[in-house]
Structures are given as structure tokens and as C-alpha cells.
Motif scaffolding. Structure first.
Motif, PDB file in Angstrom:
ATOM      1  N   LEU A  87       0.829  -1.210   0.000  1.00 15.24           N
ATOM      2  CA  LEU A  87       0.000   0.000   0.000  1.00 15.24           C
ATOM      3  C   LEU A  87       0.868   1.266   0.000  1.00 15.24           C
ATOM      4  O   LEU A  87       0.512   2.263  -0.637  1.00 15.24           O
ATOM      5  CB  LEU A  87      -0.930  -0.007   1.216  1.00 15.24           C
ATOM      6  N   ILE A  88       1.990   1.221   0.715  1.00 12.45           N
ATOM      7  CA  ILE A  88       2.906   2.366   0.722  1.00 12.45           C
ATOM      8  C   ILE A  88       3.448   2.621  -0.682  1.00 12.45           C
ATOM      9  O   ILE A  88       3.504   3.767  -1.155  1.00 12.45           O
ATOM     10  CB  ILE A  88       4.058   2.134   1.726  1.00 12.45           C
ATOM     11  N   THR A  89       3.847   1.541  -1.361  1.00  9.27           N
ATOM     12  CA  THR A  89       4.357   1.677  -2.732  1.00  9.27           C
ATOM     13  C   THR A  89       3.290   2.269  -3.655  1.00  9.27           C
ATOM     14  O   THR A  89       3.578   3.153  -4.471  1.00  9.27           O
ATOM     15  CB  THR A  89       4.810   0.309  -3.257  1.00  9.27           C
ATOM     16  N   LEU A  90       2.068   1.790  -3.498  1.00  8.52           N
ATOM     17  CA  LEU A  90       0.965   2.306  -4.308  1.00  8.52           C
ATOM     18  C   LEU A  90       0.721   3.790  -4.032  1.00  8.52           C
ATOM     19  O   LEU A  90       0.558   4.595  -4.962  1.00  8.52           O
ATOM     20  CB  LEU A  90      -0.303   1.496  -4.025  1.00  8.52           C
ATOM     21  N   GLU A  91       0.736   4.157  -2.754  1.00  7.25           N
ATOM     22  CA  GLU A  91       0.466   5.543  -2.388  1.00  7.25           C
ATOM     23  C   GLU A  91       1.597   6.468  -2.847  1.00  7.25           C
ATOM     24  O   GLU A  91       1.337   7.602  -3.278  1.00  7.25           O
ATOM     25  CB  GLU A  91       0.272   5.646  -0.874  1.00  7.25           C
ATOM     26  N   LYS A  92       2.826   6.002  -2.775  1.00  2.97           N
ATOM     27  CA  LYS A  92       3.940   6.822  -3.256  1.00  2.97           C
ATOM     28  C   LYS A  92       3.832   7.059  -4.762  1.00  2.97           C
ATOM     29  O   LYS A  92       4.164   8.144  -5.259  1.00  2.97           O
ATOM     30  CB  LYS A  92       5.272   6.151  -2.918  1.00  2.97           C
ATOM     31  N   GLY A  93       3.362   6.061  -5.482  1.00  6.25           N
ATOM     32  CA  GLY A  93       3.151   6.235  -6.907  1.00  6.25           C
ATOM     33  C   GLY A  93       2.078   7.283  -7.193  1.00  6.25           C
ATOM     34  O   GLY A  93       2.217   8.104  -8.101  1.00  6.25           O
ATOM     35  N   ARG A  94       1.025   7.266  -6.412  1.00  3.16           N
ATOM     36  CA  ARG A  94      -0.035   8.266  -6.572  1.00  3.16           C
ATOM     37  C   ARG A  94       0.483   9.668  -6.240  1.00  3.16           C
ATOM     38  O   ARG A  94       0.169  10.644  -6.920  1.00  3.16           O
ATOM     39  CB  ARG A  94      -1.215   7.924  -5.678  1.00  3.16           C
ATOM     40  N   GLN A  95       1.293   9.740  -5.187  1.00  4.24           N
ATOM     41  CA  GLN A  95       1.860  11.041  -4.815  1.00  4.24           C
ATOM     42  C   GLN A  95       2.773  11.585  -5.918  1.00  4.24           C
ATOM     43  O   GLN A  95       2.766  12.779  -6.219  1.00  4.24           O
ATOM     44  CB  GLN A  95       2.644  10.912  -3.505  1.00  4.24           C
ATOM     45  N   HIS A  96       3.549  10.692  -6.507  1.00  2.00           N
ATOM     46  CA  HIS A  96       4.438  11.103  -7.591  1.00  2.00           C
ATOM     47  C   HIS A  96       3.628  11.658  -8.765  1.00  2.00           C
ATOM     48  O   HIS A  96       3.998  12.677  -9.381  1.00  2.00           O
ATOM     49  CB  HIS A  96       5.278   9.912  -8.045  1.00  2.00           C
ATOM     50  N   ALA A  97       2.521  10.976  -9.090  1.00  2.00           N
ATOM     51  CA  ALA A  97       1.673  11.440 -10.189  1.00  2.00           C
ATOM     52  C   ALA A  97       1.053  12.800  -9.868  1.00  2.00           C
ATOM     53  O   ALA A  97       0.983  13.686 -10.724  1.00  2.00           O
ATOM     54  CB  ALA A  97       0.584  10.407 -10.480  1.00  2.00           C
ATOM     55  N   LEU A  98       0.613  13.000  -8.617  1.00  2.00           N
ATOM     56  CA  LEU A  98       0.011  14.281  -8.228  1.00  2.00           C
ATOM     57  C   LEU A  98       1.029  15.417  -8.284  1.00  2.00           C
ATOM     58  O   LEU A  98       0.701  16.543  -8.660  1.00  2.00           O
ATOM     59  CB  LEU A  98      -0.575  14.172  -6.812  1.00  2.00           C
ATOM     60  N   ARG A 109      -1.145  12.578   1.589  1.00  2.00           N
ATOM     61  CA  ARG A 109      -0.033  12.687   2.547  1.00  2.00           C
ATOM     62  C   ARG A 109      -0.410  12.093   3.898  1.00  2.00           C
ATOM     63  O   ARG A 109       0.404  11.413   4.540  1.00  2.00           O
ATOM     64  CB  ARG A 109       0.362  14.153   2.695  1.00  2.00           C
ATOM     65  N   GLU A 110      -1.621  12.355   4.329  1.00  2.00           N
ATOM     66  CA  GLU A 110      -2.066  11.804   5.616  1.00  2.00           C
ATOM     67  C   GLU A 110      -2.151  10.283   5.553  1.00  2.00           C
ATOM     68  O   GLU A 110      -1.792   9.592   6.519  1.00  2.00           O
ATOM     69  CB  GLU A 110      -3.426  12.402   5.981  1.00  2.00           C
ATOM     70  N   ARG A 111      -2.624   9.764   4.420  1.00  2.00           N
ATOM     71  CA  ARG A 111      -2.732   8.316   4.250  1.00  2.00           C
ATOM     72  C   ARG A 111      -1.354   7.673   4.259  1.00  2.00           C
ATOM     73  O   ARG A 111      -1.132   6.619   4.875  1.00  2.00           O
ATOM     74  CB  ARG A 111      -3.469   8.021   2.944  1.00  2.00           C
ATOM     75  N   LEU A 112      -0.394   8.314   3.572  1.00  2.00           N
ATOM     76  CA  LEU A 112       0.968   7.787   3.537  1.00  2.00           C
ATOM     77  C   LEU A 112       1.605   7.822   4.923  1.00  2.00           C
ATOM     78  O   LEU A 112       2.296   6.864   5.322  1.00  2.00           O
ATOM     79  CB  LEU A 112       1.811   8.599   2.546  1.00  2.00           C
ATOM     80  N   ALA A 113       1.367   8.893   5.672  1.00  2.00           N
ATOM     81  CA  ALA A 113       1.904   8.985   7.030  1.00  2.00           C
ATOM     82  C   ALA A 113       1.321   7.890   7.926  1.00  2.00           C
ATOM     83  O   ALA A 113       2.032   7.294   8.747  1.00  2.00           O
ATOM     84  CB  ALA A 113       1.605  10.362   7.612  1.00  2.00           C
ATOM     85  N   LEU A 114       0.017   7.606   7.753  1.00  2.00           N
ATOM     86  CA  LEU A 114      -0.620   6.540   8.535  1.00  2.00           C
ATOM     87  C   LEU A 114      -0.016   5.185   8.197  1.00  2.00           C
ATOM     88  O   LEU A 114       0.248   4.364   9.093  1.00  2.00           O
ATOM     89  CB  LEU A 114      -2.124   6.537   8.267  1.00  2.00           C
ATOM     90  N   LEU A 115       0.222   4.933   6.913  1.00  2.00           N
ATOM     91  CA  LEU A 115       0.797   3.655   6.499  1.00  2.00           C
ATOM     92  C   LEU A 115       2.219   3.487   7.036  1.00  2.00           C
ATOM     93  O   LEU A 115       2.604   2.388   7.466  1.00  2.00           O
ATOM     94  CB  LEU A 115       0.793   3.555   4.972  1.00  2.00           C
ATOM     95  N   GLU A 116       3.003   4.557   7.025  1.00  2.00           N
ATOM     96  CA  GLU A 116       4.361   4.486   7.570  1.00  2.00           C
ATOM     97  C   GLU A 116       4.310   4.199   9.066  1.00  2.00           C
ATOM     98  O   GLU A 116       5.139   3.451   9.599  1.00  2.00           O
ATOM     99  CB  GLU A 116       5.102   5.802   7.307  1.00  2.00           C
TER     100      GLU A 116
END
Length: 330
Positions: A142-153, A168-175
Motif C-alpha cells: 500500500l505504501i508503494t501504491l500511495e507513493k506512486g499516486r503522490q508522484h503522479a500528483l 499525505r495523511e494516508r501515507l503517514a498513517l501507512l508508515e
């Protein structure tokens, strides 16, 4: 030996009982605690005992675990087999048609013919460690997926601020969840004397850290009685598969039929070791110098690390770079 074949479903269990000189007996129960008790009661009415009954079922997701454990604790000899084995056995019998009742009888016939190995439940500490490792893998995906979305944004011409903030909040929660799971893994190892000792042994092998050691122990929990490292290699899918027919000799590959987590762990360890200046790193470089493709050399090194890990656990002695196998004097 009486054989009970069980076709495991999410909500129901289809059972087929094979007894010498009797017609197959069938029963359908719910895959619940009450249904499991009802299955045992039905077996008693059939006049069979736990000591004389061999139970065979497929490893269907996680739905087999409760019934397998209940029957094991009741004294039945339980075997849990790979669904692919049943599939190819069905092809060998030229079976036509497929229903749950037919599958239950097929599984029973497989057990009657092939006598599969007995299944034993994993120790609680190893099972807990395995659950935590799988959870960590899910969080990292899920972290990898979210980082990809962040990169696209970040590369959009106009990104909605609310969407960026939520990401960003979702990525922080996953970390945060990854850190929590890893702390739980450390605690699980620290609280078990057996796991602590074995992690320390495996960590002495070049390329294997604490995380890889934990993965190896968790994923091989049912192979503790293995007598040969080739059993580990086969389970990890690192066994060579020769292809030859008549004058045709095809490329030899690894089977990849086995535990992908274990295979990945040893492959990544091989990547690390290939860069080190030690006998194992030299082994990789010798293969490359001899003309082997780098990927082939890495696979060979991964298998060597696997066999070394097996030997370390079997001997209960840490790895030594200068170790030489004792010569057998005849």
C-alpha cells in the motif's frame, strides 16, 4: 485405513468417507464450529475411530485451518495438500465433470492412493511471526501504491489541494503502521527463546539480516523436520527443472513452484552477497567469469545461501567463513 476426503468451501464442507468393501458415505456440514462438531458426530455414527481415519483436504485459502486443527486435536491423521496436486490427479483419472461432492470423493481417492504426508500445526510463536510478516508485506504494498499516486500528483499541472493532503495523511498513517508491525515482530522474536536463538544463527550467514531470518523461520515453520536442504529448495521454488526430450535439450530453469516470499528473500540476499568480498561473493564472480548469465549466477548463489542457512539451523552452530567439512575416513 479409512479415508475421509473433505472439499473445503467458505461456508460448507463436503465430506466423503471411504471404507473397505463399503460404498462411499457422504455428508455436508457448515464450515462453522457447530458444523465441525456435527462432522465428528457423523463420523462416530459411521463406526470409525480417529485412530483409524486419515483425513485429506486441500489448502483452500484460510478456510481449511479450523477444521484441520479441530480434527488434529481430536486424534485424526490430517493431511493438507496443494490444490494443484488434486487437479493433476483428477486429470490422471480422466475425470469428467466437477461438483463439490465429486471433488470430495476425488480428494478421498487421492488420499487412498497417494498417502500424503501428515500435517502438523505450526507453533504459536512462529504462526504469530508469520501473520506479522504478511501484514508488513501488505502495508508495504500500500505504501508503494500511495507513493506512486503522490508522484503522479506532484507532476500534475493542477492538483486539488484536498486530494494532495489526504494522500499525505494516508501515507503517514501507512508508515506509522509499518513501524508498529515491525516493533511487534521484534517483540515476537524477543519473547520466544527458540526464535531468538534461531534468528541469531541465521543472522550469522552473509546476506541474511534479522528481517530475512524472521521470514525464513516463519515460512518454513512446517518444514522443521526436513532432513535435506533440497526440501527447502523445492519448497522455495529454487530447484532446477531440466528440459530434455530425445535430441532436444532445452534451457534449464528453476521451478518457481513454491513459496514466493521465501524465494524472494533468498534472491535479495544473493544480490547483497554478490557485492561482498568473501567466499560466497567469490563464488558468484567465478560463475560469471565462467560465462554464466548474471541472473543464473544469482539464482545459484541464492540456492547456496539457502543450503547454508539450512545447515546452520540443523547444526545449531553459527556460520564460519573458514569452515571446512570434515573428511570422512573410510
Amino acid at each position: 485405513m479409512v479415508v475421509l476426503g473433505i472439499d473445503v468451501g467458505k461456508s460448507e464442507l463436503y465430506a466423503c468417507l471411504l471404507q473397505p468393501e463399503l460404498k462411499p458415505a457422504r455428508q455436508v456440514v457448515a464450515n462453522t464450529a457447530e458444523g465441525h462438531t456435527g462432522l465428528q458426530t457423523w463420523l462416530e455414527t459411521q463406526g470409525v475411530t480417529a485412530q483409524e481415519t486419515s483425513v485429506v483436504m486441500e489448502a483452500t485459502g484460510v478456510y481449511w485451518e479450523r477444521i484441520a486443527l479441530k480434527l488434529h486435536l481430536a486424534g485424526y491423521r490430517v493431511s493438507v495438500v496443494n490444490a494443484a496436486q488434486i487437479k493433476f490427479y483428477a486429470k490422471s483419472t480422466l475425470r469428467r465433470g466437477k461438483t463439490d461432492k465429486m471433488d470430495a470423493e476425488l480428494i478421498a481417492r487421492y488420499g487412498e492412493t497417494m498417502h500424503p504426508a501428515c500435517w502438523m500445526p505450526a507453533e504459536r510463536d512462529r504462526e504469530a511471526l508469520r501473520a506479522l510478516i504478511h501484514e508488513r508485506d501488505a502495508v508495504i504494498s500500500l505504501i508503494t501504491l500511495e507513493k506512486g499516486r503522490q508522484h503522479a500528483l506532484d507532476h500534475r499541472e493542477q492538483a486539488l489541494e484536498l486530494v494532495v493532503q489526504l494522500g499525505r495523511e494516508r501515507l503517514a498513517l501507512l508508515e506509522q503502521q509499518r513501524a508498529t508491525v515491525e516493533r511487534a515482530m521484534d517483540a515476537c522474536v524477543a519473547e520466544s527463546a527458540g526464535l531468538r536463538e534461531q534468528v541469531a544463527l541465521l543472522s550469522s550467514v552473509p546476506g541474511i539480516g534479522k528481517l530475512t531470518a524472521a521470514i525464513v523461520l516463519a515460512e518454513t515453520s512446517h518444514l522443521q523436520d526436513a532432513q535435506d536442504s533440497r526440501q527447502w529448495a523445492a519448497y522455495a521454488g529454487l530447484s532446477p527443472v531440466p528440459r530434455q526430450s530425445g535430441a532436444m535439450v532445452g534451457r534449464c530453469r528453476i521451478s518457481k513452484i513454491g513459496n514466493s516470499r521465501l524465494r524472494k528473500a533468498f534472491y535479495l540476499s544473493a544480490v547483497t552477497v554478490s557485492r561482498l568480498k568473501n567466499p560466497m561473493g567469490d563464488y558468484y564472480r567465478r560463475l560469471v567469469a565462467a560465462g554464466k548469465p548474471k541472473k543464473v549466477a544469482l539464482i545459484a548463489l541464492a540456492r547456496k545461501i539457502l543450503r547454508t542457512s539450512f545447515a546452520v539451523l540443523r547444526s545449531a552452530k553459527p556460520f564460519e567463513l573458514g569452515y571446512q567439512r570434515p573428511q570422512v575416513v573410510s
